[in-house]
Design a protein around this motif. Sequence first.
Motif, PDB file in Angstrom:
ATOM      1  N   ARG A   1       0.825  -1.202   0.000  1.00  0.00           N
ATOM      2  CA  ARG A   1       0.000   0.000   0.000  1.00  0.00           C
ATOM      3  C   ARG A   1       0.864   1.259   0.000  1.00  0.00           C
ATOM      4  O   ARG A   1       0.499   2.268  -0.604  1.00  0.00           O
ATOM      5  CB  ARG A   1      -0.928   0.015   1.211  1.00  0.00           C
ATOM      6  CG  ARG A   1      -2.169  -0.844   1.024  1.00  0.00           C
ATOM      7  CD  ARG A   1      -3.136  -0.649   2.153  1.00  0.00           C
ATOM      8  NE  ARG A   1      -4.360  -1.412   1.949  1.00  0.00           N
ATOM      9  CZ  ARG A   1      -5.388  -1.018   1.215  1.00  0.00           C
ATOM     10  NH1 ARG A   1      -5.338   0.156   0.602  1.00  0.00           N
ATOM     11  NH2 ARG A   1      -6.455  -1.773   1.079  1.00  0.00           N
ATOM     12  N   GLN A   2       2.009   1.219   0.677  1.00  0.00           N
ATOM     13  CA  GLN A   2       2.861   2.398   0.743  1.00  0.00           C
ATOM     14  C   GLN A   2       3.592   2.655  -0.568  1.00  0.00           C
ATOM     15  O   GLN A   2       4.136   3.728  -0.774  1.00  0.00           O
ATOM     16  CB  GLN A   2       3.862   2.251   1.883  1.00  0.00           C
ATOM     17  CG  GLN A   2       3.225   2.319   3.259  1.00  0.00           C
ATOM     18  CD  GLN A   2       4.235   2.328   4.381  1.00  0.00           C
ATOM     19  OE1 GLN A   2       5.442   2.262   4.136  1.00  0.00           O
ATOM     20  NE2 GLN A   2       3.772   2.414   5.618  1.00  0.00           N
ATOM     21  N   GLU A   3       3.605   1.668  -1.459  1.00  0.00           N
ATOM     22  CA  GLU A   3       4.279   1.824  -2.748  1.00  0.00           C
ATOM     23  C   GLU A   3       3.317   2.244  -3.864  1.00  0.00           C
ATOM     24  O   GLU A   3       3.722   2.338  -5.017  1.00  0.00           O
ATOM     25  CB  GLU A   3       4.958   0.505  -3.130  1.00  0.00           C
ATOM     26  CG  GLU A   3       6.049   0.088  -2.153  1.00  0.00           C
ATOM     27  CD  GLU A   3       6.608  -1.277  -2.482  1.00  0.00           C
ATOM     28  OE1 GLU A   3       6.103  -1.902  -3.445  1.00  0.00           O
ATOM     29  OE2 GLU A   3       7.527  -1.728  -1.787  1.00  0.00           O
ATOM     30  N   LEU A   4       2.058   2.483  -3.508  1.00  0.00           N
ATOM     31  CA  LEU A   4       1.052   2.796  -4.517  1.00  0.00           C
ATOM     32  C   LEU A   4       0.112   3.868  -3.992  1.00  0.00           C
ATOM     33  O   LEU A   4      -0.311   3.818  -2.836  1.00  0.00           O
ATOM     34  CB  LEU A   4       0.259   1.527  -4.844  1.00  0.00           C
ATOM     35  CG  LEU A   4      -0.577   1.500  -6.124  1.00  0.00           C
ATOM     36  CD1 LEU A   4       0.330   1.599  -7.342  1.00  0.00           C
ATOM     37  CD2 LEU A   4      -1.391   0.221  -6.181  1.00  0.00           C
ATOM     38  N   LYS A   5      -0.214   4.836  -4.835  1.00  0.00           N
ATOM     39  CA  LYS A   5      -1.162   5.876  -4.417  1.00  0.00           C
ATOM     40  C   LYS A   5      -2.553   5.287  -4.253  1.00  0.00           C
ATOM     41  O   LYS A   5      -2.973   4.444  -5.051  1.00  0.00           O
ATOM     42  CB  LYS A   5      -1.216   6.999  -5.457  1.00  0.00           C
ATOM     43  CG  LYS A   5      -0.033   7.928  -5.456  1.00  0.00           C
ATOM     44  CD  LYS A   5      -0.240   9.017  -6.491  1.00  0.00           C
ATOM     45  CE  LYS A   5       0.984   9.921  -6.578  1.00  0.00           C
ATOM     46  NZ  LYS A   5       0.810  10.954  -7.616  1.00  0.00           N
ATOM     47  N   PRO A   6      -3.279   5.717  -3.251  1.00  0.00           N
ATOM     48  CA  PRO A   6      -4.688   5.317  -3.167  1.00  0.00           C
ATOM     49  C   PRO A   6      -5.462   5.945  -4.318  1.00  0.00           C
ATOM     50  O   PRO A   6      -5.002   6.910  -4.935  1.00  0.00           O
ATOM     51  CB  PRO A   6      -5.135   5.869  -1.807  1.00  0.00           C
ATOM     52  CG  PRO A   6      -4.174   6.979  -1.505  1.00  0.00           C
ATOM     53  CD  PRO A   6      -2.873   6.583  -2.136  1.00  0.00           C
ATOM     54  N   GLY A   7      -6.642   5.387  -4.604  1.00  0.00           N
ATOM     55  CA  GLY A   7      -7.359   5.823  -5.788  1.00  0.00           C
ATOM     56  C   GLY A   7      -8.724   6.419  -5.524  1.00  0.00           C
ATOM     57  O   GLY A   7      -9.336   6.197  -4.479  1.00  0.00           O
ATOM     58  N   LEU A   8      -9.175   7.186  -6.507  1.00  0.00           N
ATOM     59  CA  LEU A   8     -10.528   7.732  -6.478  1.00  0.00           C
ATOM     60  C   LEU A   8     -11.545   6.596  -6.589  1.00  0.00           C
ATOM     61  O   LEU A   8     -12.586   6.597  -5.947  1.00  0.00           O
ATOM     62  CB  LEU A   8     -10.696   8.708  -7.646  1.00  0.00           C
ATOM     63  CG  LEU A   8     -11.911   9.623  -7.645  1.00  0.00           C
ATOM     64  CD1 LEU A   8     -11.797  10.645  -6.523  1.00  0.00           C
ATOM     65  CD2 LEU A   8     -12.031  10.338  -8.987  1.00  0.00           C
ATOM     66  N   THR A   9     -11.225   5.621  -7.430  1.00  0.00           N
ATOM     67  CA  THR A   9     -11.979   4.375  -7.509  1.00  0.00           C
ATOM     68  C   THR A   9     -10.955   3.265  -7.685  1.00  0.00           C
ATOM     69  O   THR A   9      -9.756   3.516  -7.729  1.00  0.00           O
ATOM     70  CB  THR A   9     -12.974   4.405  -8.684  1.00  0.00           C
ATOM     71  OG1 THR A   9     -13.797   3.234  -8.622  1.00  0.00           O
ATOM     72  CG2 THR A   9     -12.267   4.447 -10.027  1.00  0.00           C
ATOM     73  N   GLY A  10     -11.421   2.036  -7.772  1.00  0.00           N
ATOM     74  CA  GLY A  10     -10.470   0.938  -7.868  1.00  0.00           C
ATOM     75  C   GLY A  10     -11.141  -0.372  -8.233  1.00  0.00           C
ATOM     76  O   GLY A  10     -12.366  -0.456  -8.383  1.00  0.00           O
ATOM     77  N   LEU A  11     -10.329  -1.397  -8.358  1.00  0.00           N
ATOM     78  CA  LEU A  11     -10.831  -2.720  -8.711  1.00  0.00           C
ATOM     79  C   LEU A  11     -11.800  -3.231  -7.649  1.00  0.00           C
ATOM     80  O   LEU A  11     -12.828  -3.833  -7.964  1.00  0.00           O
ATOM     81  CB  LEU A  11      -9.651  -3.688  -8.875  1.00  0.00           C
ATOM     82  CG  LEU A  11      -9.978  -5.095  -9.342  1.00  0.00           C
ATOM     83  CD1 LEU A  11     -10.617  -5.068 -10.722  1.00  0.00           C
ATOM     84  CD2 LEU A  11      -8.716  -5.956  -9.362  1.00  0.00           C
ATOM     85  N   ALA A  12     -11.490  -2.991  -6.380  1.00  0.00           N
ATOM     86  CA  ALA A  12     -12.355  -3.462  -5.298  1.00  0.00           C
ATOM     87  C   ALA A  12     -13.726  -2.795  -5.353  1.00  0.00           C
ATOM     88  O   ALA A  12     -14.753  -3.452  -5.162  1.00  0.00           O
ATOM     89  CB  ALA A  12     -11.691  -3.205  -3.947  1.00  0.00           C
TER      90      ALA A  12
END
Length: 211
Positions: A130-141
């Motif tokens: 998680r720390q290596e990737l920006k959180p998203g406005l939307t996502g696969l989940a």
Amino acid sequence: MRAHRWERAWKALQNGARAWERPSAKRVLDLVLGSLLLALAAPLLAAGALTLALATRRHPGGVLIRSPRIGLGGRLFVLRSLRTRRLRLDLLSRLPHVVRGDLSLVGPEPLTPDAGTPETATATAARHWRQELKPGLTGLAQVRSRSGMPWDEPALLDQHYAEHHWVGLDLAILAGAVHTPLRRAIRGPTRRGKAHLSDTDHRRCGYIAAE
């Protein structure tokens, strides 16, 4: 003396060149598409903010919801959203975070600082990717969670995205995020019958989601 000055200037130039990194394709997509979406949504967001401002005169609470979230590299930032879910304005109001770089258009859900407590082995392992990737406005989940399938666990889907993400997958997820609500709005509510049973209805007795 001049030689030392030129040497310092040259080192500063080299350091600046090393500090500048070519933006990734994902970041270019965030900037271009995020800016376009923000420009298109601006009138709607302004109208929503004005309506909320008038409403909060009688019911104090403010126009925006402010919530600390964990971003890239574990950096904390304050996520600001309009205090409404009508027409998904709360989601659209987060577009400035995409343009600024706090969020990506597609990525794992932005977690709160206390989301990892109580501490578990799964939470500890998830924290690294998680720390290596920006959180998203939307996502696969978020997109797959509407399917009702028992194996579509949000944490597993977020981890799958983190391990296989690329621009093509981002575009597919964005298309799904737009297509599903539009299809539901056009079709309207459907009656639940045998033809519409989800996989959840066929789980064997004693089913556990972690299986």
